[in-house]
Motif scaffolding. Structure first.
Motif, short mmCIF file in Angstrom:
data_model
loop_
_atom_site.label_atom_id
_atom_site.label_comp_id
_atom_site.label_asym_id
_atom_site.label_seq_id
_atom_site.Cartn_x
_atom_site.Cartn_y
_atom_site.Cartn_z
N HIS B 64 -30.77 10.50 25.26
CA HIS B 64 -30.86 9.00 26.87
C HIS B 64 -29.73 7.91 26.55
O HIS B 64 -29.58 7.42 27.68
CB HIS B 64 -32.58 8.82 26.96
N ASP B 134 -39.91 16.29 28.49
CA ASP B 134 -38.43 16.25 28.33
C ASP B 134 -39.43 17.09 29.48
O ASP B 134 -38.42 18.74 29.75
CB ASP B 134 -37.70 16.09 28.25
N HIS B 136 -37.15 19.03 31.76
CA HIS B 136 -35.61 19.11 31.58
C HIS B 136 -36.35 20.35 31.31
O HIS B 136 -34.74 21.20 30.89
CB HIS B 136 -34.22 18.72 32.21
N SER B 352 -24.05 15.75 32.21
CA SER B 352 -26.17 16.17 32.40
C SER B 352 -26.04 17.03 31.69
O SER B 352 -25.42 18.11 31.67
CB SER B 352 -26.64 15.37 33.76
N CYS B 353 -27.61 17.46 31.54
CA CYS B 353 -27.85 19.03 31.21
C CYS B 353 -27.82 19.90 31.98
O CYS B 353 -28.13 21.32 31.60
CB CYS B 353 -29.35 18.73 30.38
N CYS B 414 -26.83 11.77 27.15
CA CYS B 414 -26.92 11.96 29.26
C CYS B 414 -26.65 11.09 30.23
O CYS B 414 -26.63 11.38 31.21
CB CYS B 414 -28.55 11.30 28.77
N CYS B 417 -26.82 10.21 33.83
CA CYS B 417 -27.45 11.31 34.76
C CYS B 417 -28.99 10.02 34.91
O CYS B 417 -29.36 10.46 36.07
CB CYS B 417 -27.94 12.11 33.99
N LEU B 418 -29.35 8.87 34.90
CA LEU B 418 -30.37 8.44 34.49
C LEU B 418 -30.32 7.22 34.12
O LEU B 418 -30.33 6.05 34.24
CB LEU B 418 -31.45 8.82 33.81
N ASN B 436 -29.22 16.37 37.60
CA ASN B 436 -30.78 17.08 39.37
C ASN B 436 -30.82 16.01 39.80
O ASN B 436 -32.18 17.13 40.31
CB ASN B 436 -30.62 17.36 37.88
N ARG B 442 -32.12 5.92 40.61
CA ARG B 442 -32.63 7.00 39.64
C ARG B 442 -30.72 6.48 38.47
O ARG B 442 -30.88 6.52 36.94
CB ARG B 442 -32.28 8.35 39.89
S1 SF4 Z 1 -29.20 15.12 31.15
FE1 SF4 Z 1 -30.15 13.98 32.55
S2 SF4 Z 1 -31.59 14.89 33.04
FE2 SF4 Z 1 -31.19 15.95 31.43
S3 SF4 Z 1 -31.86 15.26 29.83
FE3 SF4 Z 1 -30.90 13.54 29.79
S4 SF4 Z 1 -31.24 11.98 31.66
FE4 SF4 Z 1 -32.95 13.87 31.68
#
Ligand code: SF4
Lengths: 216, 478
Positions: B64, B134, B136, B352-353, B414, B417-418, B436, B442
């Motif tokens: 992250h 997490d 996801h 992102s994941c 990550c 994504c965040l 996502n 976010r």
């Molecule tokens: S990519 Fe985004 S949604 Fe996926 S684990 Fe990392 S922070 Fe969480």
């Protein structure tokens, strides 16, 4: 864990659906490695006018005066009244930590996101599910009456008006209820079954040995 | 007696104990950890003087907070400029040393987003129960496993007991039948499903994705779909094992080998719902009806086909929904009735994941190849999901295609994504993002996220507006 029996407190609104955990506690505060001190940053992005930083002293920050938790009438609220799907999104337990640290002990909503709901119980915070109609009525009463309070009785699973006249039943599964009422440590409870866990593992090692290969 | 669903089978197979109060003790095969949700769990163990129940079930990876800028990244943990991020990544490393947990370190080639790394390493196997702090974690259900996110208290619980106290979910099947149009991907399917059932539609259910469309998806596509189960309110999404699953797992570092492999495959082949299994809720969607999707608001259910127009608060029937639309339009600074294709894009994030695996990058590259990002697009980031994906993409020359188009090629994590690292949106910026969640703030304070597929993100990068990717397709469709 802090136990929960009866909470009598001021009710504050979070009047929107799908409140996500990013809104409850924005990501920059997730960098902390401790469990406490998140209350100052609860709902940070809508509570203050600026962008908060972890570890920041919030006393001088510009407040969003429209935001209910900044208003005198909701000072010291311990019950949060919310809408559908409260706590959706990320699994961050920082969300219940922030709510609890701020002073909330109970959240009432028509529905909660699964992981958030579960996380609340681990932190002495009681999520209460009531029907949309009942929640709507509570919102109206709360807006109409300054200092509106409710009584949350977990033992008997009822939400009561302060005069005791109105009683609204709610349900919590018995395991969670017991843990919260007694402030039990769930790890200790599980470890009471340690022989069962060992037996399970022994059987699995025979049937599915690939699940027990050592890390490469 | 009726048959069992895939979820029922996985549940029964991991049931350690049923208790009088209706809860069950469920055994966890694989526990994945990352730096954000684990520090307080390790601290809890220390305070209680507890040790790990089973060390070799755990696998940790920082994702992250890690910088994705190639120069900053070279410095390893010490090189992380943000001191709080650095401390968190260092804390994961220290905890893994103290408790003897296997960690894939920051600059190991296998490092990446935990949900990309698990399946890629074969640490995620069919038939397993898999948890991670997490949400996801639902991603891993694509391999026919029971996988879901947990909070930090449960991370500690799993570390100490290898079990979780659970109550069984209800079963929901989402059957996507027929076939997809060219240019429509797993991401569009995921968004269309959420648009239909809503962000709370799956609450209380374990979702099984089924149907011809799902069977035809690659493992990458299946992971994208299961990844977004949580955005539909379900903690877990899963897909039955078939030959695509088994081919994917074969030969991965943690996968069983030789005679054990044969035995494992034999048992994995049973991982599907029985014909007479009962689902409390069933949803059927015609794959051919799904168009490329774009979210316009601040919840993943606020989604439209690219050919659509933004709603007005007046369109909603109840007051909470009206207010939600009004608030979202205001936050996104968009007017009711605007065509989706008129929304301008300031930044593009491919990663992102949900969408950072090799197939995602190929799809984006196919659109961007030989084209340039629009002058109005300030930044277009491509962030591979792992070092292995990065190496593979570079071997295929995808990095060159992105760079030639004016995009940035980054180290895995990550990222935007965040935005826990320095990859963030500016206040008010619109982003075409393959991630996502489009929640307020976010991707950065005041940032406005629009969720799309990798191909749609690439198309938006080219024109500077959301654009129907089908207009870009030549004869070789995605
Ligand atoms: S990519 Fe985004 S949604 Fe996926 S684990 Fe990392 S922070 Fe969480």
């Amino acid at each position: 864990m802090r136990s929960f029996e009866v909470e009598i407190g001021i009710v504050a609104p979070m009047d929107r659906a799908n409140v996500d955990t990013d809104l409850i506690i924005p990501k920059q505060f997730l960098k902390a490695i401790g469990r406490s001190g998140f209350g100052a940053y609860l709902f940070d992005s809508i509570r203050y006018m600026d962008e908060g930083q972890p570890g920041q002293d919030c006393t001088g920050r510009p407040l969003n005066k429209e935001f209910p938790l900044n208003q005198i009438r909701y000072k010291n609220a311990s019950i949060l009244l919310a809408r559908e799907n409260f706590g959706c999104g990320s699994s961050r337990e920082h969300a219940p930590w922030a709510l609890e640290d701020f002073g909330f002990r109970c959240i009432i909503a028509p529905s909660f996101a699964d992981i958030f709901y579960n996380n609340c119980f681990k932190n002495g915070l009681l999520p209460v599910v009531l029907s949309s109609e009942v929640v709507e009525t509570l919102f109206q009463k709360m807006y109409a009456e300054e200092g509106f309070r409710l009584v949350i009785d977990l033992e008997n699973e009822i939400v009561k008006s302060i005069d005791g006249v109105t009683e609204i039943p709610f349900e919590v599964d018995s395991f969670r209820r017991k843990c919260l009422l007694e402030g039990l440590d769930e790890i200790d409870l599980t470890l009471k079954s340690k022989d069962r866990i060992r037996e399970y593992e022994d059987l699995k090692k025979q049937n599915s040995p690939w699940l027990f290969q050592s890390n490469t | 007696m009726s048959g069992q669903t895939l979820y029922d089978k996985l549940w029964m197979d991991h049931l350690v104990e049923e208790r009088d109060d209706g809860t069950s003790l469920i055994y966890i095969d694989r526990h994945l950890l990352h730096e954000v949700t684990s520090p307080q769990a390790f601290e809890g163990l220390r305070l209680a003087g507890r040790n790990l129940w089973r060390r070799d079930s755990n696998l940790a990876v920082p994702d992250h907070n890690v910088p994705t800028d190639l120069t900053e990244r070279q410095g390893g943990i010490e090189g992380i400029v943000d001191a709080t991020s650095q401390l968190q990544v260092q804390t994961l490393e220290d905890n893994c040393v103290d408790f003897n947990v296997k960690q894939i370190p920051i600059n190991d080639e296998r490092q990446g987003i935990v949900h990309v790394v698990g399946p890629e390493q074969g640490a995620t196997l069919p038939g397993m129960t898999i948890v991670c702090g997490d949400s996801h974690t639902s991603t891993h259900g694509a391999l026919g496993s029971l996988a879901h996110g947990i909070g930090t208290s449960e991370v500690e619980h799993v570390l100490a007991t290898q079990c979780l106290v659970q109550t069984k979910m209800k079963n929901m099947r989402i059957d996507i039948f027929g076939s997809l149009q060219a240019g429509v991907t797993a991401k569009d399917v995921a968004l269309a499903v959420i648009g239909q059932i809503g962000t709370a539609g799956g609450s209380g259910y374990a979702i099984e994705f089924a149907g011809q469309v799902v069977r035809s998806l690659s493992m990458e596509g299946r992971m994208t779909l299961c990844n977004m189960s949580i955005e539909a309110g379900a903690r877990m999404g899963m897909i039955a094992v078939d030959s695509i699953t088994i081919d994917y797992v074969r030969g991965r570092p943690y996968a069983p080998k030789g005679e054990l492999w044969e035995r494992a495959v034999k048992s994995w082949k049973k991982l599907c719902s029985d014909n007479d299994a009962i689902f409390e809720r069933e949803i059927r969607i015609d794959g051919a009806s799904i168009e490329p999707q774009v979210t316009w608001g601040t919840s993943p259910e606020m989604v439209l086909p690219i050919v659509g127009r933004l709603p007005s608060p007046e369109d909603a029937t109840d007051s909470t929904k009206k207010e939600a639309i009004r608030r979202a339009l205001e936050y996104m600074d968009l007017a009711p009735g605007t065509p989706v294709s008129d929304i301008p894009v300031d930044r593009v994030f491919i990663g992102s994941c949900t969408n950072s695996r090799i197939e995602d990058l190929r799809q984006a590259a196919q659109i961007i190849k030989g084209r340039n990002i629009a002058a109005s697009v300030k930044q277009a980031l491509v962030v591979p999901g792992s070092g292995i994906v990065k190496t593979q993409a570079e071997a295929e020359g995808l990095d060159k295609i992105f760079l030639a188009a004016g995009m940035e090629w980054r180290a895995p994590g990550c990222s935007m994504c965040l935005g826990m690292n320095s990859d963030t949106l500016g206040d008010g910026e619109h982003c075409a993002s393959t991630s996502n969640r489009n929640f307020e703030g976010r991707q950065g304070f005041g940032g406005r996220t629009h969720l799309v597929s990798p191909a749609m993100a690439a198309a938006a990068a080219v024109t500077g507006y959301f654009t129907d990717v089908r207009e870009f397709l030549g004869s070789d469709s995605i």
